[in-house]
Design an enzyme around this catalytic site. Structure first.
Site, short mmCIF file in Angstrom:
data_model
loop_
_atom_site.label_atom_id
_atom_site.label_comp_id
_atom_site.label_asym_id
_atom_site.label_seq_id
_atom_site.Cartn_x
_atom_site.Cartn_y
_atom_site.Cartn_z
N ASP A 110 9.88 -0.90 -8.63
CA ASP A 110 8.56 -0.86 -9.25
C ASP A 110 7.50 -0.68 -8.17
OD1 ASP A 110 9.38 -3.61 -8.53
OD2 ASP A 110 7.37 -4.17 -9.22
N HIS A 170 0.07 -0.51 -0.99
CA HIS A 170 -0.94 -0.83 -2.01
C HIS A 170 -2.24 -0.06 -1.80
CE1 HIS A 170 1.00 -4.91 -3.34
NE2 HIS A 170 1.91 -4.00 -3.01
N GLU A 190 8.86 -6.70 -9.02
CA GLU A 190 8.50 -7.44 -7.80
C GLU A 190 7.00 -7.51 -7.62
OE1 GLU A 190 7.74 -8.19 -3.49
OE2 GLU A 190 7.09 -6.53 -4.75
N GLU A 191 6.29 -6.46 -8.04
CA GLU A 191 4.85 -6.40 -7.81
C GLU A 191 4.06 -7.23 -8.82
OE1 GLU A 191 3.74 -5.32 -5.22
OE2 GLU A 191 4.93 -3.66 -4.46
N ASP A 198 11.62 -5.05 2.88
CA ASP A 198 10.34 -4.92 2.17
C ASP A 198 9.19 -5.55 2.96
OD1 ASP A 198 8.55 -4.29 0.15
OD2 ASP A 198 9.03 -6.03 -1.08
#
Length: 469
Positions: free
Chosen positions: A92, A442, A155-156, A179
């Site tokens: 995701d 992001h 996860e986000e 990550d």
């Protein structure tokens, strides 16, 4: 047996890129509006999970999907193995947002950089780790432990994927998540979001706030902010806004329609764990508006944002500042703002806090700080600080492999980001960003360099082998 890990990855470069690009083309942002039992966090994350598992099935791995939320790829040459190395990635991504120079879901290689949403967080590193495991399988290397590559789709946001997965699947003995950054992340700060809410009226007056919105996710610094206001002298107000833009690190536009003025501000997004790296469009817009005579709930909402949240990534004005010698300082990201006269205002503050603090303590102190503004405080899901000693063989082995392949210093680190590494008692994050790397997670124009993709895959291959041989 001497293995040239870099050559093994280089030999598979074209296949790796083809698979990664297929994955990057999938818009796997969580979409609750389209979520249902078949696609619990929306169609995109499910499609990306299915694509990843299909790649592994093509390559002869055993796979399993769990609740359309998570899945795993397993390599176990001997079914009697009792220990399992877990490698955890996610497919995701956060919303693309504005400011891209390319289509965020049509990957492009420009000057050796792969531009796409998810290229560095976390599709690129996850695919690098997958190809590392593929090398080990292709070479038929003798292992003494199982390897289970677990893939998440949430996860986000809320980690719904991992909650579901571990209801029915076993917990690996130890592991890492690709990550974060090298040389290792063996300490992760706690994470909690506090939801500030205010309700009440906005009396009639010369200035009225009709709407105020900023932010896409609580773990992203808001790049865009929007407000609609009624003012008595709209053209003078617009000129003052233009003057404000000229002396601050933001861009913006203003539209006038009778007494209605529409304001838009563009700042700079950043990962919520490093709010100091961004420019918060929401708080800047509040600072401008707070200079005018708004009333009631609107005034309190703007005043709190301008006085207590603006330009304060370490929460000093809320009297929450704290630093731990190992994990570093508490950080605060004011990630989401919404206000209407009918519903009142909401602000979501995302905290990353080190050892020595608790989510409960942060909530209590925040309640005290905002009480005079008529705000109530609610607490979201909490992740406590996580730390694995550098003396643990997991940490020392990963550091040795990193140093051996790069020649760079290998040392422990702590971060504010939350990775799947904290799921295991003996779990860490390991790459894929290298020292000196430009962190675009992001943000608009997110990228991962080709060199780093291949370098990290080679490191992961040797690391998996060393941890399981």
């Amino acid at each position: 047996m001497e293995i040239n890990w870099k050559k093994e990855i280089e030999d598979r470069k074209e296949d790796l890129l083809a698979d990664l690009f297929d994955l990057l083309r999938i818009d796997s942002v969580r979409n609750d509006e389209l979520a249902n039992e078949d696609q619990p966090v929306g169609p995109g994350p499910k499609e990306a999970l299915e694509k990843f598992l299909a790649i592994a099935e093509r390559d002869g791995f055993v796979t399993k999907q769990v609740g359309n939320l998570a899945g795993h790829i397993e390599y176990a040459p001997n079914p009697d193995f009792t220990e399992t190395l877990g490698v955890l990635g996610h497919v995701d991504v956060v919303p693309a947002g504005t400011g891209w120079n390319t289509d965020p879901f049509e990957p492009q290689i420009i000057d050796g950089k792969i531009f796409a949403r998810g290229s560095s967080d976390d599709k690129g590193p996850s695919m690098a780790a997958y190809y590392a495991l593929k090398v080990i399988k292709d070479l038929g290397l003798p292992l003494q432990k199982r390897v289970r590559f677990i893939i998440g789709t949430d996860e986000e946001s809320g980690w719904k994927c991992m909650d579901r997965y571990f209801k029915t699947e076993e917990m690996p003995t130890f592991g890492f998540s690709p990550d974060a950054e090298f040389p290792i992340i063996n300490g992760e700060k706690g994470i909690v979001s506090l939801h500030l809410e205010t309700h009440g009226n906005q009396p009639e007056g010369d200035y009225r706030l009709l709407s105020f919105d900023a932010g896409l996710r609580e773990n992203m610094v808001p790049q865009d902010a929007h407000a609609e206001v009624l003012v008595p002298n709209p053209y003078e107000f617009a000129d003052q806004f233009q003057a404000f833009l000229a002396v601050n690190p933001i861009l913006g536009t203003v539209e006038v329609n009778d007494n209605l003025v529409v304001l838009d501000v563009i700042g700079k997004s950043a990962h919520g764990s490093h709010p100091e790296a961004g420019v918060n469009a929401g708080t800047y817009l509040a600072v401008f508006l707070n200079g005018y005579n708004f009333q009631g709930t609107a005034k309190k909402y703007l005043d709190l944002t301008a006085r207590l949240l603006h330009d304060d990534p370490f929460a000093t004005k809320l009297k929450l500042a704290y630093t731990d010698s190992v994990m570093g300082p508490l950080t605060m990201n004011a990630g989401i703002f919404t206000y209407t006269p009918e519903l009142g205002g909401t602000i979501v503050l995302n905290f990353r806090f080190p050892q020595g603090l608790s989510a409960e303590g942060l909530e209590i102190k925040t309640e005290i700080a905002v009480a005079s503004y008529g705000m109530t405080v609610g607490r979201g899901k909490t992740q406590t600080p996580h730390y694995v000693s550098p003396e643990d063989p997991l940490v020392s082995t990963l550091l040795d492999v990193y140093h051996r392949q790069t020649g760079l210093p290998a040392h422990e680190q702590s971060i504010g980001g939350g990775t799947y590494g904290r799921i295991f008692e003996r779990g860490v994050a390991y790459g894929a960003m290298f020292p000196g790397y430009e962190d675009t997670m992001h943000q608009a124009n997110e990228f991962m360099t080709m060199d780093d993709l291949l370098r990290s895959a080679a490191i992961y291959a040797e690391a998996i082998y060393e941890l399981t041989k």
